[in-house]
Enzyme design. Structure first.
Site, short mmCIF file in Angstrom:
data_model
loop_
_atom_site.label_atom_id
_atom_site.label_comp_id
_atom_site.label_asym_id
_atom_site.label_seq_id
_atom_site.Cartn_x
_atom_site.Cartn_y
_atom_site.Cartn_z
N HIS A 97 0.72 -1.21 0.05
CA HIS A 97 0.16 0.04 0.01
C HIS A 97 0.76 1.43 -0.05
O HIS A 97 1.94 1.48 0.61
CB HIS A 97 -0.98 0.05 1.29
CG HIS A 97 -2.03 1.16 1.22
ND1 HIS A 97 -1.77 2.28 1.49
CD2 HIS A 97 -3.19 1.17 0.84
CE1 HIS A 97 -2.69 3.19 1.28
NE2 HIS A 97 -3.82 2.36 1.08
N GLU A 169 -4.24 2.01 -7.08
CA GLU A 169 -4.38 3.03 -6.23
C GLU A 169 -3.66 4.18 -6.52
O GLU A 169 -2.57 4.19 -5.84
CB GLU A 169 -4.44 2.35 -4.89
CG GLU A 169 -5.18 1.17 -4.62
CD GLU A 169 -5.43 1.15 -3.14
OE1 GLU A 169 -6.91 1.05 -2.94
OE2 GLU A 169 -4.71 1.40 -2.17
P1 PGA Z 1 -9.60 5.71 0.67
O1 PGA Z 1 -8.70 4.81 0.77
O2 PGA Z 1 -10.87 5.23 0.02
O3 PGA Z 1 -9.97 6.28 1.84
O4 PGA Z 1 -9.32 7.05 -0.19
C1 PGA Z 1 -8.33 4.01 -0.28
C2 PGA Z 1 -7.10 2.96 0.10
O5 PGA Z 1 -6.26 3.48 0.79
O6 PGA Z 1 -7.09 2.20 -0.06
#
Ligand code: PGA
Length: 257
Positions: A97, A169
Site C-alpha cells: 500500500h 490505487e
Molecule cells: P480511501 O482509501 O478510500 O479512503 O481513499 C483507499 C485506500 O487507501 O485503499
C-alpha cells in the site's frame, strides 16, 4: 464463468475489538454479501484479525491482513509472519500500500519477497500499485505502475498467479485530500496494466481492483467498466452501511448483471 466482482475495505489503523465485532455482526446478516456475483473482503488491523476471521467464518466474506514480513519466523521485533497471518485464518494479505511505501520505506524488492512468501503460505497477495501526482504530471504514470507490478511479480510461478490480486490505487486519489480518479482515467490505466501483466495458467487476466476515494457516488461508473474487477475502499466503507451501499450500487452497474 464470470468472475465475482471484488468489494472490500481496509480499515487501516482503525477500530478496537468492540468496533470490529459490531462491524462483523452487520456484515454477517447482510444477504447481499452472499450473492455469488460479489466477493466481499475485510482487512482489519492485526489486533482484530483472528476475531474478524472467526466472526465471518460462516460467511463468504474473505479476511485479510494489511501487511506482513516475508520470513516465516525469527528475530524481527514488531513484525508478523505469513505463517501467523495464515494461522489467524486470513485468506488475503495486502502488500505494498502506498502508505507503507511512503511512511515505512517499503521497496518494490521487499514487496516481491512478501508476495512470494504469501503465495508459498497459501495466501492471496493483494498487491497495491499506483503513481504519485508527480509521476503522473511527468507522464510516467503507466511506466511506474507497470514497473511496480513487474517487480512485485518477479519470479512468481505461473501456477500461482491465479491467487494474485492487484489494486490500482493512484497515490493522488487516496485519503482525505485525494481526488478520485475519473472512470475514464481509471479504465485507461486498468487496460495498460492488463496488457502488461501475464495471465494465469488458464489464460485468465489477473483481477485488477480500483482504489482511491471510492464512494457511493462514484462506485457505479467505476464498476460499469469491465476491466475493473473490483473496488478497494477506505473511508467510505469504515461503516458497514457504507460498504453495503457501495456493493449494492456497484453490482447494479456491473455489465451483464
Ligand atoms: P480511501 O482509501 O478510500 O479512503 O481513499 C483507499 C485506500 O487507501 O485503499
Amino acid at each position: 464463468m464470470t468472475m465475482p466482482f471484488w468489494i472490500g475495505t481496509s480499515w487501516k489503523m482503525n477500530k478496537t475489538l468492540g468496533e470490529a465485532a459490531d462491524y462483523c455482526a452487520a456484515l454477517h446478516d447482510a444477504e447481499l454479501l452472499r450473492d455469488p456475483r460479489l466477493q466481499g473482503f475485510v482487512i482489519p488491523p492485526f489486533t482484530a484479525l483472528s476475531e474478524v476471521c472467526r466472526a465471518l467464518a460462516d460467511t463468504p466474506v474473505m479476511v485479510g491482513a494489511q501487511n506482513m514480513h516475508w520470513a516465516e519466523q525469527g528475530a524481527f521485533t514488531g513484525e508478523i509472519s505469513p505463517l501467523m497471518v495464515r494461522d489467524c485464518g486470513a485468506d488475503i494479505v495486502e502488500l505494498g500500500h502506498s502508505e507503507r511505501r511512503e511512511s515505512f520505506n517499503e521497496t518494490d524488492a521487499a514487496i516481491n519477497r512478501k508476495v512470494k512468501a504469501a503465495l508459498a503460505q497459501g495466501l492471496r497477495p493483494l498487491i497495491c500499485v499506483g503513481e504519485t501526482a508527480e509521476e503522473k504530471a511527468l507522464g510516467a504514470a503507466a511506466d511506474t505502475v507497470i514497473r511496480q507490478c513487474r517487480i512485485a511479480l518477479g519470479g512468481v510461478p505461473v501456477e500461482a498467479l491465479e491467487r494474485v490480486l492487484i489494486a490500482y490505487e493512484p497515490v493522488w486519489a487516496i485519503g482525505e485530500h485525494g481526488t478520485p480518479a475519473t472512470a475514464e482515467d481509471a479504465g485507461w490505466m486498468h487496460r495498460r496494466i492488463r496488457e502488461a501483466l501475464p495471465t494465469t495458467a488458464q489464460g485468465a487476466p489477473l483481477p485488477v481492483l480500483y482504489g482511491g476515494s471510492v464512494n457511493p457516488d462514484n462506485c457505479a461508473e467505476l464498476a460499469a467498466l469491465p476491466e475493473i474487477a473490483g473496488l478497494f475502499i477506505g473511508r467510505s466503507a469504515w461503516r458497514p452501511e457504507g460498504l453495503l451501499r457501495i456493493a449494492e450500487r456497484a453490482l447494479a452497474a456491473r455489465p451483464g448483471t
